[in-house]
Design a protein around this motif. Structure first.
Motif, PDB file in Angstrom:
ATOM      1  N   GLY A 136       0.814  -1.208   0.000  1.00 38.47           N
ATOM      2  CA  GLY A 136       0.000   0.000   0.000  1.00 38.47           C
ATOM      3  C   GLY A 136       0.852   1.265   0.000  1.00 38.47           C
ATOM      4  O   GLY A 136       0.542   2.251  -0.693  1.00 38.47           O
ATOM      5  N   LEU A 137       1.944   1.222   0.816  1.00 41.67           N
ATOM      6  CA  LEU A 137       2.839   2.371   0.832  1.00 41.67           C
ATOM      7  C   LEU A 137       3.496   2.596  -0.528  1.00 41.67           C
ATOM      8  O   LEU A 137       3.650   3.734  -0.989  1.00 41.67           O
ATOM      9  N   LEU A 138       3.866   1.475  -1.195  1.00 41.91           N
ATOM     10  CA  LEU A 138       4.517   1.591  -2.503  1.00 41.91           C
ATOM     11  C   LEU A 138       3.565   2.180  -3.543  1.00 41.91           C
ATOM     12  O   LEU A 138       3.949   3.036  -4.340  1.00 41.91           O
ATOM     13  N   VAL A 139       2.315   1.728  -3.523  1.00 35.89           N
ATOM     14  CA  VAL A 139       1.343   2.261  -4.486  1.00 35.89           C
ATOM     15  C   VAL A 139       1.117   3.756  -4.256  1.00 35.89           C
ATOM     16  O   VAL A 139       1.055   4.545  -5.195  1.00 35.89           O
ATOM     17  N   SER A 140       0.998   4.148  -2.987  1.00 36.10           N
ATOM     18  CA  SER A 140       0.802   5.571  -2.687  1.00 36.10           C
ATOM     19  C   SER A 140       2.017   6.402  -3.119  1.00 36.10           C
ATOM     20  O   SER A 140       1.875   7.495  -3.675  1.00 36.10           O
ATOM     21  N   ALA A 141       3.223   5.850  -2.861  1.00 35.72           N
ATOM     22  CA  ALA A 141       4.437   6.575  -3.264  1.00 35.72           C
ATOM     23  C   ALA A 141       4.512   6.715  -4.775  1.00 35.72           C
ATOM     24  O   ALA A 141       4.907   7.776  -5.301  1.00 35.72           O
ATOM     25  N   LEU A 142       4.134   5.660  -5.513  1.00 37.14           N
ATOM     26  CA  LEU A 142       4.147   5.735  -6.981  1.00 37.14           C
ATOM     27  C   LEU A 142       3.133   6.767  -7.479  1.00 37.14           C
ATOM     28  O   LEU A 142       3.392   7.499  -8.442  1.00 37.14           O
ATOM     29  N   LEU A 143       1.958   6.807  -6.802  1.00 37.08           N
ATOM     30  CA  LEU A 143       0.951   7.788  -7.210  1.00 37.08           C
ATOM     31  C   LEU A 143       1.473   9.211  -7.034  1.00 37.08           C
ATOM     32  O   LEU A 143       1.329  10.054  -7.923  1.00 37.08           O
ATOM     33  N   PHE A 144       2.094   9.499  -5.883  1.00 38.66           N
ATOM     34  CA  PHE A 144       2.644  10.840  -5.667  1.00 38.66           C
ATOM     35  C   PHE A 144       3.815  11.129  -6.617  1.00 38.66           C
ATOM     36  O   PHE A 144       3.999  12.277  -7.066  1.00 38.66           O
ATOM     37  N   ALA A 145       4.611  10.105  -6.954  1.00 42.24           N
ATOM     38  CA  ALA A 145       5.707  10.309  -7.901  1.00 42.24           C
ATOM     39  C   ALA A 145       5.171  10.699  -9.271  1.00 42.24           C
ATOM     40  O   ALA A 145       5.717  11.589  -9.945  1.00 42.24           O
ATOM     41  N   VAL A 146       4.082  10.058  -9.704  1.00 39.22           N
ATOM     42  CA  VAL A 146       3.471  10.409 -10.991  1.00 39.22           C
ATOM     43  C   VAL A 146       2.932  11.832 -10.956  1.00 39.22           C
ATOM     44  O   VAL A 146       3.096  12.609 -11.913  1.00 39.22           O
ATOM     45  N   LEU A 147       2.282  12.195  -9.843  1.00 42.16           N
ATOM     46  CA  LEU A 147       1.744  13.554  -9.733  1.00 42.16           C
ATOM     47  C   LEU A 147       2.862  14.590  -9.787  1.00 42.16           C
ATOM     48  O   LEU A 147       2.737  15.623 -10.446  1.00 42.16           O
ATOM     49  N   VAL A 148       3.970  14.332  -9.059  1.00 46.37           N
ATOM     50  CA  VAL A 148       5.085  15.282  -9.052  1.00 46.37           C
ATOM     51  C   VAL A 148       5.723  15.378 -10.431  1.00 46.37           C
ATOM     52  O   VAL A 148       6.036  16.477 -10.908  1.00 46.37           O
ATOM     53  N   ALA A 149       5.923  14.239 -11.090  1.00 43.33           N
ATOM     54  CA  ALA A 149       6.526  14.269 -12.424  1.00 43.33           C
ATOM     55  C   ALA A 149       5.642  15.010 -13.420  1.00 43.33           C
ATOM     56  O   ALA A 149       6.121  15.832 -14.218  1.00 43.33           O
ATOM     57  N   TRP A 150       4.354  14.742 -13.355  1.00 44.69           N
ATOM     58  CA  TRP A 150       3.414  15.432 -14.246  1.00 44.69           C
ATOM     59  C   TRP A 150       3.396  16.933 -13.945  1.00 44.69           C
ATOM     60  O   TRP A 150       3.376  17.776 -14.845  1.00 44.69           O
ATOM     61  N   GLY A 151       3.393  17.283 -12.654  1.00 47.93           N
ATOM     62  CA  GLY A 151       3.408  18.694 -12.287  1.00 47.93           C
ATOM     63  C   GLY A 151       4.680  19.402 -12.726  1.00 47.93           C
ATOM     64  O   GLY A 151       4.634  20.547 -13.187  1.00 47.93           O
ATOM     65  N   LEU A 152       5.832  18.722 -12.581  1.00 51.93           N
ATOM     66  CA  LEU A 152       7.090  19.333 -13.030  1.00 51.93           C
ATOM     67  C   LEU A 152       7.102  19.544 -14.538  1.00 51.93           C
ATOM     68  O   LEU A 152       7.610  20.552 -15.035  1.00 51.93           O
ATOM     69  N   PHE A 153       6.544  18.567 -15.263  1.00 53.57           N
ATOM     70  CA  PHE A 153       6.451  18.723 -16.720  1.00 53.57           C
ATOM     71  C   PHE A 153       5.563  19.911 -17.085  1.00 53.57           C
ATOM     72  O   PHE A 153       5.910  20.730 -17.948  1.00 53.57           O
ATOM     73  N   ALA A 154       4.409  20.015 -16.425  1.00 49.95           N
ATOM     74  CA  ALA A 154       3.507  21.143 -16.707  1.00 49.95           C
ATOM     75  C   ALA A 154       4.159  22.462 -16.316  1.00 49.95           C
ATOM     76  O   ALA A 154       4.002  23.481 -17.005  1.00 49.95           O
ATOM     77  N   ARG A 155       4.914  22.457 -15.205  1.00 51.76           N
ATOM     78  CA  ARG A 155       5.602  23.669 -14.772  1.00 51.76           C
ATOM     79  C   ARG A 155       6.656  24.097 -15.790  1.00 51.76           C
ATOM     80  O   ARG A 155       6.772  25.275 -16.137  1.00 51.76           O
ATOM     81  N   ALA A 156       7.451  23.119 -16.268  1.00 52.50           N
ATOM     82  CA  ALA A 156       8.483  23.438 -17.260  1.00 52.50           C
ATOM     83  C   ALA A 156       7.862  23.969 -18.550  1.00 52.50           C
ATOM     84  O   ALA A 156       8.363  24.936 -19.146  1.00 52.50           O
ATOM     85  N   ARG A 157       6.756  23.337 -18.970  1.00 47.29           N
ATOM     86  CA  ARG A 157       6.086  23.806 -20.181  1.00 47.29           C
ATOM     87  C   ARG A 157       5.529  25.205 -19.973  1.00 47.29           C
ATOM     88  O   ARG A 157       5.611  26.064 -20.867  1.00 47.29           O
ATOM     89  N   ARG A 158       4.983  25.451 -18.794  1.00 44.72           N
ATOM     90  CA  ARG A 158       4.439  26.776 -18.514  1.00 44.72           C
ATOM     91  C   ARG A 158       5.541  27.821 -18.502  1.00 44.72           C
ATOM     92  O   ARG A 158       5.376  28.935 -19.018  1.00 44.72           O
ATOM     93  N   GLN A 159       6.667  27.470 -17.895  1.00 46.20           N
ATOM     94  CA  GLN A 159       7.798  28.399 -17.890  1.00 46.20           C
ATOM     95  C   GLN A 159       8.298  28.672 -19.304  1.00 46.20           C
ATOM     96  O   GLN A 159       8.657  29.803 -19.642  1.00 46.20           O
ATOM     97  N   LEU A 160       8.325  27.630 -20.144  1.00 52.50           N
ATOM     98  CA  LEU A 160       8.757  27.809 -21.530  1.00 52.50           C
ATOM     99  C   LEU A 160       7.809  28.735 -22.274  1.00 52.50           C
ATOM    100  O   LEU A 160       8.247  29.636 -23.007  1.00 52.50           O
ATOM    101  N   VAL A 161       6.513  28.533 -22.092  1.00 50.55           N
ATOM    102  CA  VAL A 161       5.534  29.389 -22.777  1.00 50.55           C
ATOM    103  C   VAL A 161       5.670  30.839 -22.314  1.00 50.55           C
ATOM    104  O   VAL A 161       5.664  31.779 -23.123  1.00 50.55           O
ATOM    105  N   LEU A 162       5.832  31.021 -20.983  1.00 56.95           N
ATOM    106  CA  LEU A 162       5.998  32.379 -20.467  1.00 56.95           C
ATOM    107  C   LEU A 162       7.288  33.011 -20.977  1.00 56.95           C
ATOM    108  O   LEU A 162       7.322  34.201 -21.297  1.00 56.95           O
ATOM    109  N   SER A 163       8.351  32.192 -21.047  1.00 60.98           N
ATOM    110  CA  SER A 163       9.617  32.716 -21.547  1.00 60.98           C
ATOM    111  C   SER A 163       9.498  33.131 -23.012  1.00 60.98           C
ATOM    112  O   SER A 163       9.977  34.203 -23.409  1.00 60.98           O
ATOM    113  N   LEU A 164       8.844  32.288 -23.813  1.00 63.89           N
ATOM    114  CA  LEU A 164       8.656  32.646 -25.227  1.00 63.89           C
ATOM    115  C   LEU A 164       7.781  33.883 -25.362  1.00 63.89           C
ATOM    116  O   LEU A 164       8.037  34.756 -26.212  1.00 63.89           O
ATOM    117  N   ARG A 165       6.770  33.977 -24.514  1.00 69.31           N
ATOM    118  CA  ARG A 165       5.898  35.155 -24.568  1.00 69.31           C
ATOM    119  C   ARG A 165       6.666  36.417 -24.193  1.00 69.31           C
ATOM    120  O   ARG A 165       6.515  37.466 -24.823  1.00 69.31           O
TER     121      ARG A 165
END
Length: 411
Positions: A136-165
């Motif tokens: 159960g702990l492993l599944v929860s940790a994997l879920l949070f890892a996916v959320l963090v990775a997805w959030g970092l990707f969205a953050r990087a993309r957002r920063q790129l868009v703002l930088s280009l703008r």
């Protein structure tokens, strides 16, 4: 840094933000509703506990509308509920994802770590019958890892868009500044050209007018000829002034004045015009096979024009020597020399009076005032020569005042 997007979100949500918030709210509500139904069908969960869990989940979904304004605050507020509530899981995932996107790692990291720690008491209080404690702990940790990775990707993309703008906005501002600088430089060039032209014309008109006033007894035909010259010169000066005012008032779309620019061959006509006004000028100028390239001929013409204007103002009776020499590969040298005059300004008109009346002059007139000088002619001339890549010298030289200019002439 991603503080700016949060500030923009607090200020006003765009249509895209509203669509994203509505979809996220609906998705979280559907997941929360599905988890609530699972609780009501689980015989191990008492109805009061299921009801309280459902209320907490509904409030957590409603609080998601505050995720853009207070992402870290919302995520921290959900930490205690994540230790025991199943229904709040959807809101927790959205809050963790939001804080990773909108806040730097020094803030998002501790918040994610707190939510990850809540999986320990949650796994103890509500163990999964199909998984072990560590599973159960492993599944929860994997879920949070996916959320963090997805959030970092969205953050990087957002920063790129703002930088280009920002780059696009900066490029637009720089382009506007370049356009303004080019327009200002063009206006300064036009003003410099008009100073050269008007100073020359008005000084000639002043001499002609002073000559007429100095010799009212001159023959009528000579006075008529001088008056016609004054009228034509004044008309041309007004046309020049009207043209430059129109250009300087115009915007970026205004075209460059279409006046024919003087060339090196026009120097002889300039000298003849000054001779007609009574100046004694010696011109030494070889005949070149063709017009020099670029603006070299125009610059040489303006240099001679300014030199003759200054000589007419400050040494009206002194003879003037104009010498042009050089050629392709060695450069063009322009020299204007006149004797230093110590006489009174009234003599400035006498040469014109003699020229108009063709007889010795006596008496006084308005010519006593002399010809005023702005003091900016040599400054503008130095700027013109500097832009052309040449050299300028002026000052007393061997009892004369010498204006010496060298301009590059490519081979």
């Amino acid at each position: 840094m991603l503080v700016a997007p949060a500030r923009r979100g607090r200020a006003r949500r765009t249509a895209r933000d509203w669509i994203a918030d509505i979809l996220i709210f609906l998705l979280a509500s559907v997941v929360t509703l599905a988890l609530s139904m699972m609780l009501w069908t689980d015989p191990a969960v008492p109805p009061p506990v299921a009801l309280a869990d459902q209320v907490v989940g509904a409030l957590a979904c409603a609080a998601l509308w505050l995720r853009r304004r207070w992402p870290a605050g919302l995520a921290l507020a959900l930490v205690p509920f994540g230790t025991f509530s199943l229904v709040v899981a959807a809101a927790v995932c959205v809050a963790v994802f939001t804080v990773v996107v909108y806040r730097p790692f020094r803030i998002a990291g501790p918040v994610v770590a707190l939510h990850l720690l809540t999986t320990l008491p949650y796994t103890v209080l509500r163990p999964d019958p199909d998984l072990s404690f560590w599973g159960g702990l492993l599944v929860s940790a994997l879920l949070f890892a996916v959320l963090v990775a997805w959030g970092l990707f969205a953050r990087a993309r957002r920063q790129l868009v703002l930088s280009l703008r920002e780059r696009v906005e900066r490029a637009e501002v720089e382009a506007a500044l370049r356009e303004e600088r080019a327009r200002s430089a063009e206006r300064e060039r036009i003003a410099r050209e008009m100073h050269d032209v008007l100073a020359h014309r008005i000084s000639l008109l002043s001499l002609y007018a002073g000559g007429i006033e100095y010799r009212p007894d001159a023959p009528p035909e000579q006075i008529h000829r001088a008056a016609a010259t004054i009228r034509a010169g004044a008309h041309q000066a007004l046309e020049d002034l009207r043209e430059v005012i129109g250009v300087l008032r115009g915007g970026a779309a205004e075209a460059e004045p279409e006046r024919p620019q003087p060339t090196l061959a026009d120097v002889r006509g300039l000298v003849e015009e000054c001779r007609e006004a009574g100046m004694r000028i010696t011109l030494t100028m070889p005949g070149w096979p063709g017009e020099p390239p670029g603006g070299l001929g125009r610059n040489a013409y303006r240099i001679v024009q300014e030199g003759l204007t200054n000589a007419r103002k400050h040494a009206p009776e002194a003879p003037v020597g104009v010498c042009l020499s050089g050629g392709a590969g060695e450069g063009l040298t322009v020299e204007v020399r006149n004797a230093l005059s110590a006489g009174p300004p009234a003599r400035a008109v006498r040469s014109v009076a003699v020229h108009v009346g063709d007889a010795p002059a006596s008496g006084n007139g308005l010519g006593r005032a002399g010809l005023p000088g702005s003091g900016t002619g040599l400054i503008g001339l130095a700027e013109r020569v500097g832009l052309a890549g040449g050299r300028l010298e002026h000052g007393p030289f061997g009892g004369d005042f010498r204006l010496l200019v060298w301009l590059p002439w490519p081979a």
